[in-house]
Design a protein around this motif. Structure first.
Motif, PDB file in Angstrom:
ATOM      1  N   LEU A  76       0.826  -1.210   0.000  1.00  0.00           N
ATOM      2  CA  LEU A  76       0.000   0.000   0.000  1.00  0.00           C
ATOM      3  C   LEU A  76       0.858   1.257   0.000  1.00  0.00           C
ATOM      4  O   LEU A  76       0.594   2.204  -0.735  1.00  0.00           O
ATOM      5  N   ALA A  77       1.907   1.234   0.832  1.00  0.00           N
ATOM      6  CA  ALA A  77       2.787   2.398   0.918  1.00  0.00           C
ATOM      7  C   ALA A  77       3.442   2.667  -0.436  1.00  0.00           C
ATOM      8  O   ALA A  77       3.581   3.813  -0.869  1.00  0.00           O
ATOM      9  N   PHE A  78       3.799   1.601  -1.126  1.00  0.00           N
ATOM     10  CA  PHE A  78       4.438   1.732  -2.438  1.00  0.00           C
ATOM     11  C   PHE A  78       3.458   2.331  -3.459  1.00  0.00           C
ATOM     12  O   PHE A  78       3.797   3.254  -4.201  1.00  0.00           O
ATOM     13  N   LEU A  79       2.241   1.818  -3.462  1.00  0.00           N
ATOM     14  CA  LEU A  79       1.229   2.332  -4.398  1.00  0.00           C
ATOM     15  C   LEU A  79       0.927   3.800  -4.109  1.00  0.00           C
ATOM     16  O   LEU A  79       0.759   4.615  -5.016  1.00  0.00           O
ATOM     17  N   GLU A  80       0.873   4.095  -2.812  1.00  0.00           N
ATOM     18  CA  GLU A  80       0.575   5.463  -2.401  1.00  0.00           C
ATOM     19  C   GLU A  80       1.652   6.428  -2.888  1.00  0.00           C
ATOM     20  O   GLU A  80       1.361   7.482  -3.452  1.00  0.00           O
ATOM     21  N   GLN A  81       2.908   6.040  -2.695  1.00  0.00           N
ATOM     22  CA  GLN A  81       4.037   6.870  -3.131  1.00  0.00           C
ATOM     23  C   GLN A  81       4.000   7.072  -4.651  1.00  0.00           C
ATOM     24  O   GLN A  81       4.291   8.148  -5.166  1.00  0.00           O
ATOM     25  N   MET A  82       3.585   6.025  -5.355  1.00  0.00           N
ATOM     26  CA  MET A  82       3.554   6.098  -6.807  1.00  0.00           C
ATOM     27  C   MET A  82       2.402   6.978  -7.310  1.00  0.00           C
ATOM     28  O   MET A  82       2.538   7.735  -8.246  1.00  0.00           O
ATOM     29  N   ARG A  83       1.266   6.847  -6.635  1.00  0.00           N
ATOM     30  CA  ARG A  83       0.096   7.620  -7.073  1.00  0.00           C
ATOM     31  C   ARG A  83       0.193   9.077  -6.699  1.00  0.00           C
ATOM     32  O   ARG A  83      -0.238   9.952  -7.433  1.00  0.00           O
ATOM     33  N   TRP A  84       0.717   9.331  -5.516  1.00  0.00           N
ATOM     34  CA  TRP A  84       0.754  10.704  -5.006  1.00  0.00           C
ATOM     35  C   TRP A  84       2.160  11.056  -4.527  1.00  0.00           C
ATOM     36  O   TRP A  84       2.387  11.198  -3.317  1.00  0.00           O
ATOM     37  N   PRO A  85       3.107  11.205  -5.444  1.00  0.00           N
ATOM     38  CA  PRO A  85       4.483  11.501  -5.007  1.00  0.00           C
ATOM     39  C   PRO A  85       4.574  12.815  -4.221  1.00  0.00           C
ATOM     40  O   PRO A  85       5.476  12.995  -3.414  1.00  0.00           O
ATOM     41  N   ASP A  86       3.613  13.733  -4.438  1.00  0.00           N
ATOM     42  CA  ASP A  86       3.647  15.021  -3.723  1.00  0.00           C
ATOM     43  C   ASP A  86       2.637  15.083  -2.583  1.00  0.00           C
ATOM     44  O   ASP A  86       2.187  16.164  -2.213  1.00  0.00           O
ATOM     45  N   GLY A  87       2.239  13.954  -2.054  1.00  0.00           N
ATOM     46  CA  GLY A  87       1.281  13.930  -0.957  1.00  0.00           C
ATOM     47  C   GLY A  87      -0.092  13.461  -1.418  1.00  0.00           C
ATOM     48  O   GLY A  87      -0.492  13.733  -2.552  1.00  0.00           O
ATOM     49  N   VAL A  88      -0.784  12.795  -0.502  1.00  0.00           N
ATOM     50  CA  VAL A  88      -2.074  12.181  -0.836  1.00  0.00           C
ATOM     51  C   VAL A  88      -3.114  13.228  -1.218  1.00  0.00           C
ATOM     52  O   VAL A  88      -3.196  14.288  -0.594  1.00  0.00           O
ATOM     53  N   ARG A  89      -3.868  12.929  -2.261  1.00  0.00           N
ATOM     54  CA  ARG A  89      -4.971  13.801  -2.659  1.00  0.00           C
ATOM     55  C   ARG A  89      -6.254  12.991  -2.736  1.00  0.00           C
ATOM     56  O   ARG A  89      -6.229  11.793  -2.991  1.00  0.00           O
ATOM     57  N   CYS A  90      -7.368  13.671  -2.508  1.00  0.00           N
ATOM     58  CA  CYS A  90      -8.658  12.989  -2.536  1.00  0.00           C
ATOM     59  C   CYS A  90      -8.921  12.418  -3.940  1.00  0.00           C
ATOM     60  O   CYS A  90      -8.686  13.095  -4.939  1.00  0.00           O
ATOM     61  N   VAL A  91      -9.389  11.174  -4.002  1.00  0.00           N
ATOM     62  CA  VAL A  91      -9.618  10.541  -5.307  1.00  0.00           C
ATOM     63  C   VAL A  91     -10.870  11.095  -5.990  1.00  0.00           C
ATOM     64  O   VAL A  91     -11.050  10.924  -7.186  1.00  0.00           O
ATOM     65  N   CYS A 112     -12.379  14.576  -5.283  1.00  0.00           N
ATOM     66  CA  CYS A 112     -12.368  16.000  -5.592  1.00  0.00           C
ATOM     67  C   CYS A 112     -10.968  16.559  -5.785  1.00  0.00           C
ATOM     68  O   CYS A 112     -10.811  17.709  -6.191  1.00  0.00           O
ATOM     69  N   GLY A 113      -9.937  15.787  -5.500  1.00  0.00           N
ATOM     70  CA  GLY A 113      -8.571  16.247  -5.731  1.00  0.00           C
ATOM     71  C   GLY A 113      -8.009  17.140  -4.631  1.00  0.00           C
ATOM     72  O   GLY A 113      -6.887  17.634  -4.751  1.00  0.00           O
ATOM     73  N   ALA A 114      -8.783  17.350  -3.555  1.00  0.00           N
ATOM     74  CA  ALA A 114      -8.302  18.218  -2.469  1.00  0.00           C
ATOM     75  C   ALA A 114      -7.118  17.573  -1.753  1.00  0.00           C
ATOM     76  O   ALA A 114      -6.976  16.359  -1.735  1.00  0.00           O
ATOM     77  N   ASN A 115      -6.266  18.441  -1.154  1.00  0.00           N
ATOM     78  CA  ASN A 115      -5.137  17.872  -0.414  1.00  0.00           C
ATOM     79  C   ASN A 115      -5.325  17.951   1.101  1.00  0.00           C
ATOM     80  O   ASN A 115      -4.432  17.614   1.851  1.00  0.00           O
TER      81      ASN A 115
END
Ligand SMILES: [Zn+2]
Length: 313
Positions: A17-32, A34-37
């Motif tokens: 999960l951590a790997f997928l997260e880093q790949m999807r949101w290299p600049d920090g998690v965003r809402c899937v 609305c895109g909010a951070n």
């Protein structure tokens, strides 16, 4: 990464999960949605198999959606653990001749080694097709012409008709392939091996400065009007004349057929394109050391494909 490296690096779902997260949101998690951070993290203590541990909540008052790093991707709604998904990806990308759903299932422990028990087949088949879905070349990439010296050839896919198996006879689907010497391969389904179709594809996927090698088929006769064209005459038992041959594409067909024919029957025709994608992808990335990561990144970009949608296509 080979299988051993993958199993070592991703031995828990948390690491996956951590790997997928880093790949999807290299600049920090965003809402899937609305895109909010503005996001809060909910860490769940329950060690249930089917619950993703890292859950996020969007803090945007109008949204407030909860999601994980697999939400909205092809990994979503899967009962399989992510460690199994990751292992499956490593197995598929390294299987030069392809891997049947049965073999994949046995390797993952989804299908019992004694395969007389019909358990897990559907899961393995569904999993394999979802991985293939991420391997399709984009339309934009397919629009780029092939370069240099290109071999073109066509073939038919399907096993020999066996009356004992009581399956309906079917028209074997035609596939055309073009391959750049030392470069990439591109395949396409063809309705017939007519001149209009074969010549049309050659012209579509090459440019006037391309050298095209084919067999002596009449359908390729007019290639020479706008391209440098070399032919070998298989009828006259001529396979290679200096640089002129179609061995590279024929070697690709033999890999493809060994991988596909074994498990191929009428019901699979509608999924043929996905098998073609898989073989093309593996061939075109044969020297890519980052293939495992690339494949996972692509899977993150593929929308969920429910089983019903897959079988109704
Ligand atoms: Zn949101």
């Amino acid at each position: 990464m080979n299988l051993i490296d993958v199993n070592k690096a991703f031995d828990t779902d948390e690491k996956c999960l951590a790997f997928l997260e880093q790949m999807r949101w290299p600049d920090g998690v965003r809402c899937v949605t609305c895109g909010a951070n503005r996001i809060s993290k909910i860490t769940r203590k329950t060690a249930s198999k089917n619950v993703r541990s890292n859950l996020y909540q969007c803090l945007e008052p109008s949204c407030k959606v909860q999601f994980t790093s697999t939400s909205g991707t092809i990994f979503n709604d899967s009962h399989l653990s992510l460690t199994k998904w990751f292992t499956a990806v490593a197995l598929v990308i390294n299987a030069k001749k392809g891997m049947s759903a049965m073999e994949l299932g046995r390797n993952l422990g989804i299908i019992p080694l004694d395969n007389r028990i019909k358990k897990g087949r559907k899961t393995a088949w569904y999993l394999a097709h979802r991985i293939r879905e991420a391997m399709a070349e984009s339309e934009a990439d397919r629009a780029i012409p092939l370069k240099g010296t290109v071999e073109a050839d066509e073939t038919y896919v399907g096993g020999r008709y066996d009356p004992r198996r009581k399956r309906e006879r079917y028209q074997k689907p035609g596939v055309m392939g073009m391959i750049e010497r030392g470069g990439k391969v591109r395949t396409m389904r063809i309705p017939t091996a007519s001149r209009a179709v074969l010549l049309g594809n050659v012209l579509k996927h090459t440019t006037p400065d391309t050298t095209v090698y084919t067999d002596e088929s009449i359908a390729y006769k007019k290639v020479g009007l706008s391209r440098t064209h070399g032919k070998v005459s298989h009828i006259k038992l001529e396979w290679v004349r200096g640089d002129v041959h179609t061995n590279t594409i024929e070697n690709f067909w033999s890999l493809f057929k060994r991988g596909v024919v074994g498990s191929f029957h009428q019901l699979s025709i509608k999924h043929l394109q996905r098998y073609m994608n898989e073989f093309e992808y593996r061939f075109n990335n044969r020297q890519n050391a980052e293939l495992f990561t690339l494949t996972l990144a692509r899977m993150c970009g593929v929308k969920p494909m429910p089983y019903k949608q897959l079988i109704s296509q």
